[in-house]
Every structure is written in structure tokens, then in C-alpha cells.
Design a protein around this motif. Structure first.
Motif: not given
Length: 519
Positions: A485-492
Motif C-alpha cells: 500500500i505505502l510503497w507500490r500502490r501509493s508513494r505515501l
């Protein structure tokens, strides 16, 4: 160990969930073939999320007379921008002219060729610029007085993979992440393939054909899983990038040609950062654990400091990532070619000594769609499928901003789409609506269906991430872990360095159930 007695039968089994595997699965499913894609980790968890984030013709490949590759990539640059304007956008590059480089007339000639090798409708052409007057000259050292500007494209690479997998699934493909191909036995008419999930469950698949799209693992997969010989030699090249605080406050990117011949980019990244890369080093370590070396960090910092007034040291590096590129290597008399000189083109090798297997060697993100199209032009006739190519004129999920077909308007007017989303969802903070528009395109309306306030988005699991978005990613995009979620689906993750993600992990433990076997 649990096992599944039932056997699934498919036309095409794709091994590998990077950009090439996802692209092939998409194309095949859209032609009406039954498809199963297995990926031992997450989608885009290796090379395909470790790129320089560019959709480009490859200006430097002209130096090696790769005119065919550059032309093909330039053609695809336009196709991809139209198909996914939310995750692919125009980017203007500035090339400072340094002492010791090629003469200015030669660079102008190369840029003219770059502009005219393929039809160009979306991007402005190249031009000479005065860096003492141009805004892009402000962060550079005073020695750089002139330069050149030209256009290419930026891409959210990991999301590009996910969108291809999503469209494949919407057209009937089965996408199985965290599912390892343990073995494949070849018969005359089909392959018997054994798959294993993260929980140890086993599954047998009977497939009329196989596609080996495992990137840097391609030769290992051939030898150890398929028990076949390798027709090509792959040279594994590690490319590393660093991310630092924003070095300039304008929308231009930079391309630097260092005296050692390497091309390095400095690109605006995630509003607050600058992305610098890449290196080119032969690699022989574990493909599952690739990381940047101290020497690479020092090299990239030194190179950036050669150009920017703001010197960069290793202490300024906030994050780094590395990937391994599988480059096709041809025999060379007198030793190895420089890594930079190796072709970035792909090679498709078909083996029909029994049930067919198509091996994918090499390639680059920009040409993945064309690679997939060519792969199906080879495979489909063997499977008695006469359906024609279709992806050139299709939008990826979320790309149908103003029309179901790709069009220039979606690219040129994407800022207007952001404004429309901000107006329609005025209860969202404007920056969040903008992030959603870029990440999901028209699928923002799926994410925000029946949502009328921030309270409807649920709990904030980490800053900027509500349960509604996390649930969407689990349901529609195969997200299972914090990194997914934090590194591939988003860059959060880059914006949350040092933040505690344990609450998100707890939510995933409770909500993101393991992947279920398809019925």
C-alpha cells in the motif's frame, strides 16, 4: 501441508507479475483466451517498480544507433500517454551543455532526429535555451550557460503494472500474487504446472501454453522450473536511485551526461523531493535482496553536486531503491560491452518442442505493450485464436477520463479533470482529491462511491490514508501488506518516513484475508 485436488485448465499461464507479465496477461485475456498469472511476490515488487519512472524514447540510445528501438519507444510513448493520462504525464527535460561534451550542433542534430523519428502530437519539440535566463538555470552552477530542452513522459511504474493486471482480471484472467510456480512438466499438448501460495497450499494447473516473463529470473526459471535450456544470455545490471529533498522549485527535469558516459536524471518527485539516478553495474547477488551500495550513493551525490549549486552528500539521502535489469547480451569479441551500450530492446523466444513456451528476455517499461502485442501474435495462432490486437486503442483502468477510447484531450486537459474532481468532492482536502485523481483516474468515482464527507472515509490508518482507500486497494488491487500500500500502490511511504505504520498493519491483519483459490 494443505493441497487442492481440483485442477484448473487455462490457455495461457504467465509466470511473473512485472510489467511484461501483466501486459501479456492483459492482451491475452482481451483476445478471449483463458489466462492465469502467478507472481511469487507482489505485483511490480522488483524491477518494474525500481525504474527511473520514465516513458521515453531513450535519447541516449541514438548514440548506439538503436534507431529501431527509439522509434518504437517514441511511438509507444504517445500510445501510453493517451491510455493512462492519470499515471503518465508529459515532462520537459533540460540538458545543460558541459565542457567536454559533444559539440552543440551534434546535440541539436540528435534532438532533431529524436523529435522526428516517430509521429509526435502530444509533446513540444526540442529547443536551445539560455540557462542564464531560463528558470531551469537557477539551481545550476554558473558555469552552465546554455543547454537544450526536450520532452518525454513520466510514469508511476508500479501502478502501471497494477492497472494492466486489473484490466486482465476484468477481462477474465485469474491473477494470483504471492503464488510461486514450483514446477512445470511438459506434455505434447499442455503443461502440468504446480503452484504454491504463501500458506503452503498447492494447486495444479493444466495450461495449453506457458509464458516465462520473470525478468531477471528468466534463465533460472527456464533451467530450474521448466527444465529447459536457455536460448539467450542475460546480463544482469543493477540500477540504483536516490531521493533527496527538493533541489529546485520548477516543473522541469534534468538529464546530465557525465564525463564517464553515463546518463543520469534528476526528476521532480512526489512534490517535495528530487529523484536522482541511475547507475549501471553488473550484478551477481540475490535477486530478492537488491540494495544500493555506498559507492553508488557517493557516485550519484557527486554527480548531482557537479551540476547543482546545492551540494549533496550521502547524509542528504532520504531513501534509495535498486533494481536489476535483465539485458540481452550478444557475444562480443575481446570482452564485455559497457553496460550502457547493451540494448534495452527485448527478445521473444518460442519453443514448440511439445506444448509451447514463450520466453521473454529483456525489454523496458516504455515498450511493454508492444512486447505483449507481439507475444500474442506469436502465441494466439498456436491456440487457434484469431482475435486481433486491441490494446493500442484501449484505455487502462481509470484512463477513460473523457472517453472510453484514448484521446489527446485526456492528456492535455488532465489538470481540468483534477479541478472537476476537487469540485465534485469538495469535502475532500484539495491535495487529497488531486492524489486520488492521479492514482485512480476515473476510478476515483468507484473509490468515493457513497462517500459524502471525510467521516465516510473511515479511520485514518496513517497520515493521508483512510480505511476506504485501503479497502479499495485490498479489494481491487491485490494489496496485502503495508509495503504493497505505502510503497507500490501509493508513494505515501516516502512522505511518512519515520511514521509508525503499525496501525495499518493491524488493520490489514484483520481485514486483508489471504488470497482465496479461484473457484
Amino acid at each position: 501441508m494443505k493441497s487442492k485436488p481440483a485442477m484448473r485448465e487455462v490457455d495461457v499461464l504467465v509466470i511473473g507479475g512485472g510489467i511484461n507479465g501483466a501486459g501479456i496477461a492483459r492482451d491475452a485475456a482481451g483476445r478471449g483466451l483463458s489466462v492465469l498469472l502467478c507472481e511469487k511476490d507482489d505485483l511490480a515488487s522488483h524491477t518494474s517498480s525500481a525504474s527511473t519512472k520514465l516513458i521515453h524514447g531513450g535519447l541516449r540510445y541514438l548514440e548506439y544507433y538503436e534507431f529501431g528501438l527509439v522509434r518504437k519507444a517514441l511511438q509507444e510513448r504517445e500510445v501510453l500517454m493517451r491510455s493512462a493520462p492519470h499515471i503518465i504525464s508529459p515532462l520537459r527535460f533540460v540538458m545543460p551543455h558541459d565542457k567536454g561534451q559533444r559539440p552543440a550542433w551534434m546535440i541539436r542534430a540528435g534532438l532533431f532526429l529524436y523529435d522526428h523519428l516517430a509521429k509526435r502530437e502530444l509533446l513540444p519539440g526540442a529547443e536551445s535555451i539560455n540557462l542564464q535566463k531560463h528558470i531551469a538555470g537557477q539551481p545550476l552552477l554558473a558555469d552552465f550557460r546554455r543547454g537544450f530542452a526536450y520532452s518525454d513522459g513520466w510514469v508511476n511504474d508500479a501502478r502501471l503494472v497494477v492497472l494492466n493486471a486489473m484490466q486482465a482480471a476484468e477481462k477474465g484472467a485469474v491473477i494470483m500474487t504471492r503464488t510461486r510456480c514450483v514446477s512445470a512438466r511438459r506434455q505434447e499438448q499442455y503443461w502440468l504446472v504446480q503452484l504454491q501460495t504463501a500458506d503452503g497450499s498447492m494447486m495444479m494447473v493444466q495450461s495449453r501454453s506457458l509464458v516465462n516473463a520473470t525478468g531477471p529470473w528468466a534463465v533460472n526459471t527456464l533451467q530450474q522450473v521448466l527444465h529447459q535450456g536457455a536460448a539467450k544470455t542475460l546480463r544482469l545490471i543493477k540500477g540504483s536511485h536516490i531521493v533527496v529533498r527538493r533541489l529546485f522549485h520548477h516543473p522541469y527535469a534534468y538529464i546530465f551526461q557525465h564525463p564517464d558516459g553515463r546518463i543520469v536524471f534528476a526528476i521532480p518527485y512526489e512534490q517535495d523531493f528530487t529523484l536522482i539516478g541511475t547507475t549501471d553495474l553488473d550484478y551477481q547477488g540475490s535477486l530478492d535482496e537488491v540494495s544500493i551500495s555506498e559507492e553508488e550513493v557517493a557516485y550519484l551525490c557527486g554527480l548531482a553536486s557537479h551540476y547543482f549549486t546545492q551540494a549533496i552528500s550521502p547524509a542528504d539521502v532520504l531513501w534509495s531503491y535498486s533494481g536489476v535489469r535483465p539485458l540481452v547480451e550478444e557475444p562480443v569479441v575481446g570482452g564485455k560491452e559497457k553496460a550502457a551500450a547493451l540494448t534495452r530492446d527485448y527478445s521473444l523466444e518460442l519453443d514448440t518442442a511439445g506444448a509451447p513456451v514463450l520466453n521473454v528476455f529483456g525489454g523496458k517499461i516504455t515498450t511493454y505493450r508492444k512486447l505483449a502485442e507481439e507475444a500474442l501474435s506469436i502465441l494466439a495462432p498456436l491456440l487457434n485464436n484469431a482475435n486481433t490486437a486491441w490494446t493500442e486503442h484501449a484505455c487502462l483502468p481509470g484512463g477513460d477520463i473523457y472517453s472510453e477510447s484514448p484521446e489527446n484531450r485526456a492528456v492535455s486537459e488532465f489538470p481540468l479533470f483534477i479541478q472537476q474532481c476537487q469540485q465534485q468532492y469538495a469535502w475532500l482536502p484539495p491535495h487529497l482529491a488531486e492524489r486520488y485523481a492521479h492514482a485512480y483516474g476515473s476510478r476515483i468515482h468507484v473509490l468515493l462511491k457513497d462517500k459524502y464527507s471525510l467521516a465516510d472515509m473511515g479511520e485514518m490508518l496513517v497520515p493521508g490514508l483512510y480505511t476506504a482507500e485501503a479497502a479499495y486497494l485490498v479489494k481491487h488491487e491485490w494489496a496485502r501488506t503495508v509495503d504493497d500500500i505505502l510503497w507500490r500502490r501509493s508513494r505515501l511511504g516516502l512522505h511518512l518516513l519515520g511514521e509508525d505504520a503499525s496501525h495499518l498493519q493491524e488493520w490489514l491483519n484483520f481485514n486483508a484475508t489471504s488470497v482465496q483459490w479461484p473457484t
